[in-house]
Design a protein around this motif. Sequence first.
Motif, PDB file in Angstrom:
ATOM      1  N   SER A  99       0.822  -1.212   0.000  1.00 35.90           N
ATOM      2  CA  SER A  99       0.000   0.000   0.000  1.00 35.90           C
ATOM      3  C   SER A  99       0.860   1.268   0.000  1.00 35.90           C
ATOM      4  N   LYS A 100       2.136   1.127   0.357  1.00 35.98           N
ATOM      5  CA  LYS A 100       3.019   2.298   0.348  1.00 35.98           C
ATOM      6  C   LYS A 100       3.399   2.720  -1.074  1.00 35.98           C
ATOM      7  N   VAL A 224      10.767  -2.705   5.671  1.00 34.96           N
ATOM      8  CA  VAL A 224      10.402  -3.072   4.304  1.00 34.96           C
ATOM      9  C   VAL A 224      11.098  -4.374   3.946  1.00 34.96           C
ATOM     10  N   TYR A 429      10.298   5.845   0.726  1.00 29.49           N
ATOM     11  CA  TYR A 429       9.092   5.269   1.320  1.00 29.49           C
ATOM     12  C   TYR A 429       9.131   5.291   2.839  1.00 29.49           C
ATOM     13  N   LYS A 432       7.970   8.501   4.575  1.00 33.31           N
ATOM     14  CA  LYS A 432       6.536   8.757   4.626  1.00 33.31           C
ATOM     15  C   LYS A 432       5.893   8.181   5.882  1.00 33.31           C
ATOM     16  N   LYS A 433       6.654   7.368   6.617  1.00 34.01           N
ATOM     17  CA  LYS A 433       6.104   6.767   7.829  1.00 34.01           C
ATOM     18  C   LYS A 433       6.018   7.814   8.927  1.00 34.01           C
TER      19      LYS A 433
END
Length: 689
Positions: A99-100, A224, A429, A432-433
């Motif tokens: 979904s990321k 990840v 990515y 963005k957390k």
Amino acid sequence: MVFFSIRSLRFTLLLLNFFLVSNVLNAQIPVESVFHVNRGKTNEWISHKSNDDALQRIINNAAFQYLEKRQGTIDGLKTKSDWLSYRDSIKNILISPLSKFEKTPLNPQITGTIEREAFRVEKIIFESHPGFYVTASLFLPNKRQDPAPAIIFTSGHTSLGFRSKGYQHVILNLVSKGFIVMAFDPIGQGERLQYLDSKTGNSLIGGPTLEHSYAGAQALLWGVSLSDYFIWDGIRVVDYLYTRPEVDVSRIGITGRSGGGTQTAMIAACDERIYAAAPEAFITNYKRLLQSVGVQDAEQNLYNGISKGIDHPDFLHVRMPKPSLIITTINDFFSIQGARETFDEVKKSYVALGKGDNVEMVEDMGKHESTKLNRMAMYGFFQKHLSLPGDSNDIEIEPFPVEDLWSTQTGQLSSSLKCKTVFNLNREYASKKGTSEFFLPEYSAELAGIKLDRKLSSAVFTGKIVKDGMEVEKYFLENTKGDYALPVYVATKADSKADKVLLWLHPKGKEIILESTFVNELMDKGYTVVSADLPGMGELSNPDFSGDGIVEQVPLNYLFGANLVGKSITGIQAESIDLIVEFIHKDTRNKKRKLHAMIENSASFSFLHYIALKNPFDRSVVINQYLSGPEGITKEYYNPEEAFFSVPGSLPYYKLLNLVELHPKHRLKIIKTPLSEGGVKESLNFFAK
């Protein structure tokens, strides 16, 4: 490795990590072992001859508990409704990490074509993420249905990608039978090396499994899995096929062997547009994998996969009732028993949906290889389920020279285009957390998988070493889980009136007491000195370990295994420190004695995580080169030892310095000076305050 030449001398010195040292020390003079038995040629306690597998045993036992729980769930599924509900829950687990990612423009380029009498090849580059390129070839039969079924071909661990003769053989056979085939390079293979040496054109890290493991270990620390990127590449291949009018998108298949089998299973599980899937030389189950060859390189391991309830059968359950074929060889290192058990389990879900014939398994004599019988079974499977009947014989077809199938001018994206790597994507990515403003130590324990529920059941005294006026008592600590025994040394002077206890943890393990020139100085200051081999060190390390993810002598396969069960090497070692502390406190000689700690380098990862939860030490000194500047683990070329001890998923949320900041300065001191250069004096001055 050529890799070393681009790094500083200080970085190179870091590579004298505890595994390199401890594997040598494991072949000790027998009397120095805590398991030594003074009886002729018998030098070990029978019950602890395999104690060097402690780290693997801890990981395996955790995995088996999760797998047993999963089996209970599977045994309770009886009806079609049960299985459909289970399928939906598993699919959510498998696709949620994706979904990321966003589906951005593919920007495909056809960089060349090759014409043969019976087919055409288009050489393609597209972007699976912005600026992150995939190289591929589309094979189009001249005589084909309109539109025609297409098969995605995924490559195993060869540096050539799909251009190897063996893989071309399968691709060209499928094309000869009328299938459109799209073959693409996996990350770290073919034209997609992530760590390119521009001078040689080769990888700075090593072969495909090392490229995967090096990139994958760092990715894990951002939470990840490298498999996320592999799966997403496959999904974008499907997206590309949807743009081609020649392709009947209702008839898409996928196949690949070895690492290609991994990709086939995972991509097909996550993209329901793939109708028929035939993974080869990968499917087994985690129980048999862990019992045999152990966890493999990075792209085969989902983030916390086993702890989330995932096993190999789930890659097929989630597809039911779409056609699936498991292709195996009897003597493969991927356990055939595991493959058979997976087939038997998956058959139940397909039968429950009234489509028992849609899941098949073929096995042939062979090792980790392709066989003619298996290839013909695969051709027939796709001919049947993708509605393209014909001859399923396996024929010889002249392969292309490797360079002919290059999509780039140089044979590497990195030297042909300005492009991103997995390292760049990780940073994008992960940024963005969301991170909490307030760091909670309980969260570090959750990520590290620390459970301080392992209790000391017995401290077994096995003898004493006398050296230079020093007496070293040898113990091994048994615990309530019974999975390993922890080797410990306790050093005192014969005439000692010690009033303090010092826990000294070093990457070499307990042997530091016998080697160091400083131990007498410490005892002269009134210390009883305690040291131990944490899991993975000294007598708890396996000198014969031979995983496929060993980078610069660091066996990253252990990290991947710990990740699968929601743990970390640091967490496992932190739990063992708790045993040592319990041992120290239970010794009546230590009543009312102050407890200090002196922790060096990589041993500090587990120590800092431990004292974040439970700090019984009056004062502690940590000599840690990883705290001396910007964290090297976030650099493109990092020290794999640091990755080994970092906690999967931790990078977006906390750093080692956050753990340091939990303690007042009068109880914890960080120093940069090695003991040999004045660090002992600095430590003793701090302890004396």
